[in-house]
Design an enzyme around this catalytic site. Structure first.
Site, PDB file in Angstrom:
ATOM      1  N   HIS A  25      39.653  41.932  57.351  1.00 28.01           N
ATOM      2  CA  HIS A  25      40.013  43.019  56.430  1.00 28.01           C
ATOM      3  C   HIS A  25      41.258  42.559  55.688  1.00 28.01           C
ATOM      4  O   HIS A  25      42.304  42.345  56.318  1.00 28.01           O
ATOM      5  CB  HIS A  25      40.312  44.307  57.200  1.00 28.01           C
ATOM      6  N   GLU A 205      31.767  48.552  68.529  1.00 29.18           N
ATOM      7  CA  GLU A 205      33.160  48.178  68.842  1.00 29.18           C
ATOM      8  C   GLU A 205      33.644  49.173  69.899  1.00 29.18           C
ATOM      9  O   GLU A 205      33.949  48.788  71.029  1.00 29.18           O
ATOM     10  CB  GLU A 205      34.022  48.226  67.575  1.00 29.18           C
TER      11      GLU A 205
HETATM   12  N1  ADE Z   1      39.321  48.685  59.746  1.00 26.05           N
HETATM   13  C1  ADE Z   1      40.109  47.623  59.864  1.00 26.05           C
HETATM   14  N2  ADE Z   1      39.916  47.035  61.052  1.00 26.05           N
HETATM   15  C2  ADE Z   1      38.952  47.742  61.692  1.00 26.05           C
HETATM   16  C3  ADE Z   1      38.314  47.648  62.956  1.00 26.05           C
HETATM   17  N3  ADE Z   1      38.590  46.682  63.836  1.00 26.05           N
HETATM   18  N4  ADE Z   1      37.403  48.568  63.285  1.00 26.05           N
HETATM   19  C4  ADE Z   1      37.103  49.561  62.427  1.00 26.05           C
HETATM   20  N5  ADE Z   1      37.679  49.699  61.245  1.00 26.05           N
HETATM   21  C5  ADE Z   1      38.602  48.806  60.874  1.00 26.05           C
HETATM   22 ZN    ZN Z   2      36.906  44.974  61.492  1.00 31.13          ZN
END
Ligand code: ADE
Ligand code: ZN
Length: 342
Positions: A25, A205
């Site tokens: 990101h 995640e």
């Molecule tokens: N935005 C930036 N990093 C992220 C992550 N690890 N999981 C979800 N959204 C994000």
């Molecule tokens: Zn991410």
């Protein structure tokens, strides 16, 4: 230590290995020093009075703790030059890590909601990517929708991105996962697909395996970001393997956000052993303590990864990229040449 005389030898091998980064990101590469510099340049006051105070605040028990501070941090980004400087700084770090190709996420809604024009965001990032191409780093840009916002907001963002589609290769889904399943965005992703965009999504995640199924069946993703919790469901693992989909795994992110308790318990080796095309990435390196090589070294040390496993991870990074097959093959050849000298 399989294949290496020492940890230092393994780290040197990792450092020299050609690699792609597929989960980054760009706003998460904003180092506290640059946050301060941009705040000053733009006349913005920060909630912290020093770089050390910012770093001390990076103590997260879960994804949302990080996101709260991440959206606060990106408020210093206003001008096209800010986005250019941010992206150039990341590309310099990536080049130093042996990264030959990057696929970069950006979060337009984190900027347009503050009145920053899409032109500043896409323009600055794309200008830095074009400059890096001159230095031999290729790239793709992936626009993410914030899943804690509505699908209607994502539709508006896609509309705003239409003038820039020649610069944007794909769309993704990020932000607070639990409570915001992929199916919430079925229509906007279908439209993105019909526009010829690649589809990726953060899934598994923190969210359950069912969210990964939805990413596959509803969004029809070309790649899965994270995917850790897919391992809880054997049928799901088999499906991802048979579809040949890549997982963009982020070890230091998983550690900092308490997705794993320690790196010795990280599922990366289990993913490879299950036949999943796992890759190693830095996610938000300014917040999680390291760029791509630091992620490789930390997880390699914790799991005692072998030479073959490390080579496999680097190969997967190109195979899972959105590069044309001929370019992937050239990078795989460069990995073979590098490994042959070692
Ligand atoms: N935005 C930036 N990093 C992220 C992550 N690890 N999981 C979800 N959204 C994000
Ligand atoms: Zn991410």
């Amino acid at each position: 230590m399989t294949g290496f005389a020492s940890r230092a030898a393994r780290a040197a091998f990792i450092a020299g290995l050609p690699k792609a980064e597929l989960h980054l990101h760009i706003e998460g590469s904003l180092e506290p020093e640059m946050m301060f510099a941009l705040a000053k340049r733009n006349g913005i006051s920060l909630a912290f009075d020093s770089v050390d105070a910012i770093r001390a605040a990076y103590d997260f028990a879960k994804l949302q703790d990080f996101l709260d501070i991440y959206y606060q941090g990106m408020a210093v980004l206003l001008t096209e030059q800010d986005f250019f400087d941010l992206t150039s700084a990341y590309l310099n770090r990536a080049a130093a890590d042996g990264v030959r190709h990057v696929e970069i996420f950006f979060d337009p809604q984190g900027h347009t909601a503050r009145g920053v024009p899409m032109a500043n965001v896409v323009g600055g990032i794309a200008r830095a990517l074009a400059e890096a191409q001159e230095r031999g780093i290729t790239s793709r840009l992936i626009m993410c929708f914030l899943r804690h916002l509505s699908e209607a907001a994502a539709e508006t963002t896609l509309d705003e991105a239409l003038p820039y589609l020649s610069l944007i290769h794909g769309v993704g889904l990020d932000s607070s996962e639990v409570g915001h399943p992929p199916a919430k965005f079925a229509r906007v992703f279908a439209r993105a697909r019909s526009l010829g965009l690649k589809i990726v999504a953060h899934a598994g995640e923190e969210g359950p395996p069912d969210y990964v199924w939805q990413a596959l069946d509803v969004l029809q993703v070309d790649r899965i970001d994270h995917g850790n919790r897919a391992l809880e469901d054997d049928a799901l693992v088999q499906r991802i393997v048979s579809d040949g989909l890549t997982l963009t795994v982020c070890p230091l992110s998983n550690l900092k956000l308490c997705v794993v308790n320690d790196l010795a318990g990280h599922p990366l080796r289990r993913m490879l052993q299950a036949g999943l095309k796992a890759t190693v990435n830095s996610d938000d390196p300014a917040y999680f303590g390291g760029y791509v090589n630091a992620n490789f070294v930390a997880v390699a040390d914790a799991l005692d990864l072998t030479r073959d496993e490390i080579i496999m991870l680097a190969r997967n990074s190109f195979i899972g990229s959105f590069l044309p097959l001929a370019e992937q093959a050239a990078h795989l050849g460069a990995i073979d040449s590098f490994a042959a000298t070692y």
